[in-house]
Design a protein around this motif. Structure first.
Motif, mmCIF file in Angstrom:
data_model
loop_
_atom_site.group_PDB
_atom_site.id
_atom_site.type_symbol
_atom_site.label_atom_id
_atom_site.label_comp_id
_atom_site.label_asym_id
_atom_site.label_seq_id
_atom_site.Cartn_x
_atom_site.Cartn_y
_atom_site.Cartn_z
ATOM 1 N N HIS A 1 0.847 -1.528 -0.012
ATOM 2 C CA HIS A 1 -0.197 0.114 0.214
ATOM 3 C C HIS A 1 0.547 0.898 -0.083
ATOM 4 N N HIS B 1 0.852 5.118 -1.878
ATOM 5 C CA HIS B 1 1.029 5.633 -3.278
ATOM 6 C C HIS B 1 2.102 6.294 -3.981
ATOM 7 N N HIS C 1 -9.745 1.440 -0.118
ATOM 8 C CA HIS C 1 -9.783 1.822 0.795
ATOM 9 C C HIS C 1 -11.484 2.297 1.600
ATOM 10 N N HIS D 1 -6.323 0.463 5.037
ATOM 11 C CA HIS D 1 -6.790 0.730 6.089
ATOM 12 C C HIS D 1 -7.981 -0.191 7.393
ATOM 13 N N ASP E 1 1.488 3.537 3.071
ATOM 14 C CA ASP E 1 0.296 4.333 2.729
ATOM 15 C C ASP E 1 1.456 5.796 1.809
HETATM 16 ZN ZN LIG Z 1 -3.964 4.980 1.002
#
Ligand SMILES: [Zn+2]
Ligand SMILES: CNc1ncnc2c1ncn2[C@@H]1O[C@H](COP(=O)(O)O)[C@@H](O)[C@H]1O
Length: 349
Positions: free
Chosen positions: A19, A21, A203, A227, A288
């Motif tokens: 995960h 970005h 998400h 999450h 993240d």
């Molecule tokens: Zn994320």
């Protein structure tokens, strides 16, 4: 993150990052290069990262992405950013990485969504040809803000690349400001994606009061959850939601520092990792946005271990079991498991 702040065990631990970005993962040195390319934007460094001990509201975090997007708006920028991010993950001991990013169109620079994805793929191939020791795959992201039509268009693009990228594009991510838009508008696009063989990482329940949306999206079902902070009854979710996640055995991607700095979780010890981990449910530690939240995967593993009192063997198992949650095929899982076997003596020396 300075090397010496993280114990060498966590650095050397082979890791899987599921995960991340792209534009949230840009490091300080890369931001400096971007700023020097675009001095006229007057962007200062403090605007692109949340430092140690600092917190922001989730809303403020999304402002940070806008600033980074201003800095990353040409093919050249994307190539540099993606290459740097991949090499940084590799240097941190990540052996398998699924990067995700939202294709953008920038009329003033000629960037198209297609060339955006092509450029990320080019970065992955370049790193591979340079022998960087990491297997990188790509998930095309849908920003929930952009609604039904863009979601459909993104699915089509992702499908095309899934068929032509030699296994590099594996699936879709649903992300973006969770307070904007509604999952039900995106359901047909996600359904279509699933039907054509794209894997789905969504998400889900990143903020409270999304029970209805989460319930609906869980029926797809997704292949992984990002999450899932508010799914659990003790976090304001419901047993029904937990039961669905368990029934479909959907792995969770858990990002401790992201949730604490974005203030959806009050302190590390309150993180929902503890519920899912105790249940023995597949739980994968992830970053993240390692740039925005000033962290890296080694640090996240160390934080999980120190917060929840995990032994080194338990940490090893945590990173090893993440292999079963990757979107790449079984042959890749087998290769990674062999790598873990080969590296173990060195990590536990
Ligand atoms: Zn994320
Ligand atoms: C903090 N929690 C989060 N929750 C939801 N979406 C997030 C996120 N962090 C990042 N993104 C998503 O990733 C984009 C930046 O990378 P890319 O331009 O796609 O590479 C953000 O604009 C947002 O859509």
């Amino acid at each position: 993150m300075m090397d010496n702040e993280v114990d060498v065990f966590y650095r050397e631990l082979p890791k899987v990052e599921l995960h991340a970005h792209l534009n949230g993962s840009v490091s300080c040195p890369t931001i400096e290069k971007l700023i020097s390319r675009k001095p006229h934007l007057n962007i200062g460094h403090g605007m692109t990262a949340i430092g140690k001990g600092q917190r922001r509201t989730l809303d403020e975090c999304f402002q940070v992405f806008k600033v980074i997007h201003q800095l990353v708006d040409t093919e050249e920028d994307i190539l540099m950013v993606a290459t740097d991010v991949i090499k940084e993950f590799a240097a941190d001991g990540v052996k398998y990485l699924e990067l995700r990013s939202t294709p953008r169109e920038e009329k003033h620079t000629g960037l198209t969504k297609k060339s955006y994805i092509e450029t990320v793929i080019k970065a992955i191939q370049q790193c591979k040809s340079e022998g960087v020791d990491i297997d990188v795959r790509f998930l095309v992201a849908i920003d929930r803000r952009n609604g039904t039509e863009v979601a459909m268009e993104t699915v089509k693009l992702a499908e095309d690349f899934m068929l032509s990228s030699d296994g590099l594009v594996l699936g879709l991510d649903l992300s973006g400001d969770p307070t904007v838009g509604h999952g039900k508008d995106l359901l047909p696009a996600l359904q279509k994606a699933k039907n054509c063989g794209l894997k789905l990482s969504l998400h889900l329940s990143e903020v409270p009061s999304q029970l209805e949306e989460s319930d609906m999206l869980l029926d797809l079902p997704p292949d992984r959850i990002g999450h899932g902070t508010f799914l659990h009854p003790t976090m304001g979710g419901s047993q029904g939601l937990v039961d669905k996640v368990v029934k479909h055995n959907i792995p969770l991607e858990l990002c401790l520092t992201s949730n604490v700095k974005g203030q959806t979780v009050a302190r590390y010890s309150d993180h929902h990792f503890k519920h899912w981990y105790q249940m023995g449910h597949p739980s994968v530690i992830c970053t993240d946005d390692k740039g925005v939240f000033s962290t890296d995967l080694s640090q996240e593993y160390q934080l999980a271990a120190s917060t929840f009192d995990l032994s080194r063997e338990a940490v090893w198992k945590l990173s090893h079991d993440a292999i079963d949650c990757i979107f790449a095929p079984d042959t890749v899982k087998q290769q990674l498991k062999q790598k873990w076997i080969d590296l173990k003596p060195q990590v536990f020396k």
